[in-house]
Design a protein around this motif. Structure first.
Motif, PDB file in Angstrom:
ATOM      1  N   ALA A 352       3.575  -2.853   4.920  1.00  0.00           N
ATOM      2  CA  ALA A 352       4.946  -2.636   4.663  1.00  0.00           C
ATOM      3  C   ALA A 352       5.471  -3.766   4.248  1.00  0.00           C
ATOM      4  CB  ALA A 352       5.467  -2.167   5.990  1.00  0.00           C
ATOM      5  N   ASP A 353       6.602  -3.627   3.155  1.00  0.00           N
ATOM      6  CA  ASP A 353       7.233  -4.750   2.637  1.00  0.00           C
ATOM      7  C   ASP A 353       8.215  -5.105   3.885  1.00  0.00           C
ATOM      8  OD1 ASP A 353       7.793  -6.939   0.985  1.00  0.00           O
ATOM      9  OD2 ASP A 353       8.389  -5.582  -0.609  1.00  0.00           O
ATOM     10  N   ALA A 354       8.127  -5.736   4.967  1.00  0.00           N
ATOM     11  CA  ALA A 354       9.272  -5.854   5.891  1.00  0.00           C
ATOM     12  C   ALA A 354       9.217  -7.387   6.356  1.00  0.00           C
ATOM     13  CB  ALA A 354       9.165  -4.949   6.972  1.00  0.00           C
ATOM     14  N   VAL A 357       6.031  -9.576   8.658  1.00  0.00           N
ATOM     15  CA  VAL A 357       4.625  -8.797   8.227  1.00  0.00           C
ATOM     16  C   VAL A 357       3.519  -9.956   8.012  1.00  0.00           C
ATOM     17  CG1 VAL A 357       3.101  -7.361   7.192  1.00  0.00           C
ATOM     18  CG2 VAL A 357       5.411  -6.525   7.728  1.00  0.00           C
ATOM     19  N   GLY A 382       8.928  -0.196  -0.868  1.00  0.00           N
ATOM     20  CA  GLY A 382       8.841  -0.461   0.510  1.00  0.00           C
ATOM     21  C   GLY A 382       7.545  -1.039   1.044  1.00  0.00           C
ATOM     22  N   ALA A 383       6.349  -0.973  -0.139  1.00  0.00           N
ATOM     23  CA  ALA A 383       5.076  -1.676   0.131  1.00  0.00           C
ATOM     24  C   ALA A 383       4.754  -2.819  -0.434  1.00  0.00           C
ATOM     25  CB  ALA A 383       4.081  -0.403  -0.321  1.00  0.00           C
ATOM     26  N   THR A 410       1.926  -2.099  10.775  1.00  0.00           N
ATOM     27  CA  THR A 410       2.446  -2.368   9.538  1.00  0.00           C
ATOM     28  C   THR A 410       1.530  -2.572   8.186  1.00  0.00           C
ATOM     29  OG1 THR A 410       2.165  -4.770  10.293  1.00  0.00           O
ATOM     30  CG2 THR A 410       4.383  -3.835  10.375  1.00  0.00           C
ATOM     31  N   ARG A 412      -1.224  -0.742   6.030  1.00  0.00           N
ATOM     32  CA  ARG A 412      -1.493   0.549   5.653  1.00  0.00           C
ATOM     33  C   ARG A 412      -2.990   0.751   5.335  1.00  0.00           C
ATOM     34  NH1 ARG A 412       3.959   1.656   2.101  1.00  0.00           N
ATOM     35  NH2 ARG A 412       5.269   1.635   4.081  1.00  0.00           N
TER      36      ARG A 412
END
Ligand SMILES: NC(=O)c1ccc[n+]([C@@H]2O[C@H](COP(=O)([O-])OP(=O)(O)OC[C@H]3O[C@@H](n4cnc5c(N)ncnc54)[C@H](OP(=O)(O)O)[C@@H]3O)[C@@H](O)[C@H]2O)c1
Length: 423
Positions: A352-354, A357, A382-383, A410, A412
């Motif tokens: 996840a591009d948060a 992470v 978002g990834a 987080t 995938r």
């Protein structure tokens, strides 16, 4: 002085060898001092056209081994049985044996060489690894006194052909495999090649020669190339690597480690430039330094040339009447537990591009004693794709870290985990 030669198998290699023995008879005699006389060639199907005159062919395998004029038996049938029984039968009669059969040597080496030693005759196998490349003799003779530290080999031409084409043409695995099958570089059933079984048999032989330790073909850890994706070839190149299927033998503080797996090889390493169906073996020793053996790993002519070298060598020993000491040893030695082997990994994660992470992932690696050498991140909405190259850590710690990473919300996917070979 003449030495009668019987060949078991008259296919790609056996047929070429028979033709060479007949056509080059005089050249061989004048160069080597031994006169080799072809007696018979055993085949399965007498109706098939052959590379040698039909009068030499027979479908009676035992009659070739038992023929009193045959002093030297060349096994070029392949597979375990009846090759194994016939080789033992020849050795029991005090006949020298030459084989190109890596499967047989990797499965039953200790028993076969014990039988050869008890009769004081040669059992030679130059073509079993690396086809036409002179490799077994340098390792077992020229380097017999060196404390070799590492042997890295590209020993399967089919997988090297596939990986080279994926690399240079950007095509995916299934597409290139199909082409390799069409061109005759890959078998209809490619499992032994692409699954790493063929390379594992050769790795076991190389490790016995380099370190005097026997693991056997079945004891070699193996991963094949079926999961390799073009994305990793592309990302690897950006990071300065190409992907090769390697047979690796290493003398480590934890013991001798023998394994086969795809590896990221630095682009400036000599093995990186070995492309297509070629084979190469890179040998490292403290006194001798680095040596590279490279050439055609298969094909009737190159392989039969290597076999012929063994035939001449064995014939010389027969004529000299010496008791032959086997050139390969099968010591119990100290084998490393795979979990203790030090490895370095290239890892591709889809995450996840948060915020946070990367820190979370680095923390999990750190908790397992794995430190990260470099990180590269590419966001897409978002990834994100995260590429990591770790420092060396034990296989056990690396795998435990990867398992823990897989379970993070987080993350995938762990899309790839490929070992990196240091230069
Ligand atoms: N080809 C290479 O480039 C290469 C490279 C390195 C090592 N090698 C090794 O060399 C060996 C021979 O390979 P190859 O490519 O020459 O194989 P191949 O072309 O398939 O030839 C095998 C030969 O053995 C005969 N044969 C097999 N089983 C038999 C049986 N039960 N009874 C009687 N004859 C039998 C076959 O007879 P038919 O002809 O009548 O079927 C054929 O003549 C293998 O161990 C291989 O791993 C090959």
């Amino acid at each position: 002085m003449r030495v009668g030669v019987g060949i078991l198998g008259g296919g790609t290699v056996g047929g070429t060898l028979a033709r060479k023995l007949l056509d080059d008879h005089e050249v061989i005699a004048s160069k080597s001092g031994v006169e080799l006389a072809l007696v018979k060639v055993a085949v399965r199907d007498m109706a098939k056209p052959r590379a040698f005159p039909a009068e030499y062919a027979t479908d009676d395998l035992e009659s070739v081994v038992d023929d009193p004029s045959v002093k030297l038996v060349v096994e070029l049938m392949g597979g375990l049985e009846p090759a194994r029984s016939l080789v033992l039968r020849a050795l029991a009669q005090g006949k020298a044996v030459v084989t190109a059969n890596k499967e047989l040597v990797a499965a039953d080496g200790p028993e076969l060489f014990q039988e050869a030693a008890s009769h004081g005759v040669s059992l030679l196998f130059e073509a079993a690894v690396g086809g036409g490349i002179p490799l077994i003799r340098p390792l077992s003779e020229s380097l017999a006194g060196e404390r070799l530290t590492r042997v890295l080999g590209i020993v399967n031409g089919t997988t090297n052909f596939i990986l080279s084409a994926m690399d240079s043409e950007g095509r995916d695995y299934a597409d290139v495999l199909e082409e390799a099958q069409r061109l005759g570089y890959a078998e209809a059933d490619p499992t032994a090649d692409v699954g790493g079984g063929d390379a594992a048999a050769k790795a076991a032989i190389l490790a016995a020669l380099a370190f005097g330790v026997w693991v056997g073909g079945d004891g070699v850890y193996r991963e094949g190339i079926t999961e390799i994706q073009t994305d990793d070839i592309e990302f690897g190149r950006r990071l300065g690597y190409c992907i090769k299927l390697l047979a690796v033998g290493e003398d480590t503080p934890a013991g001798v480690a023998v394994r086969v797996h795809p590896a990221m090889v630095p682009l400036d390493h000599p093995l990186a430039s070995v492309r297509g169906a070629h084979n190469a073996v890179f040998v490292e020793g403290p006194a001798v330094g680095d040596l590279l053996f490279m050439g055609p790993g298969a094909g009737g002519d190159p392989t039969a040339t290597a076999v012929l070298g063994d035939v001449i060598d064995a014939a010389r020993e027969l004529l000299a009447g010496t008791q032959v000491v086997p050139r390969i040893q099968f010591g119990a030695g100290r084998l490393a537990e795979f979990e203790q082997v030090l490895s370095q990994f290239y890892i591709r994660l889809e995450v996840a591009d948060a915020p946070g992470v990367l820190a979370q992932i680095a923390g999990v690696f750190g908790d397992h004693g794995v430190s990260i050498r470099s990180v590269w991140q590419e966001g897409r909405g978002g990834a994100a794709t995260l590429l990591l190259v770790t420092h060396e850590a034990t296989e056990g710690d690396q795998q435990a870290a990867l398992d823990a990473i897989r379970s993070l919300d987080t993350v995938r996917q762990v899309a790839a985990a490929i070992r990196v070979i240091g230069s």
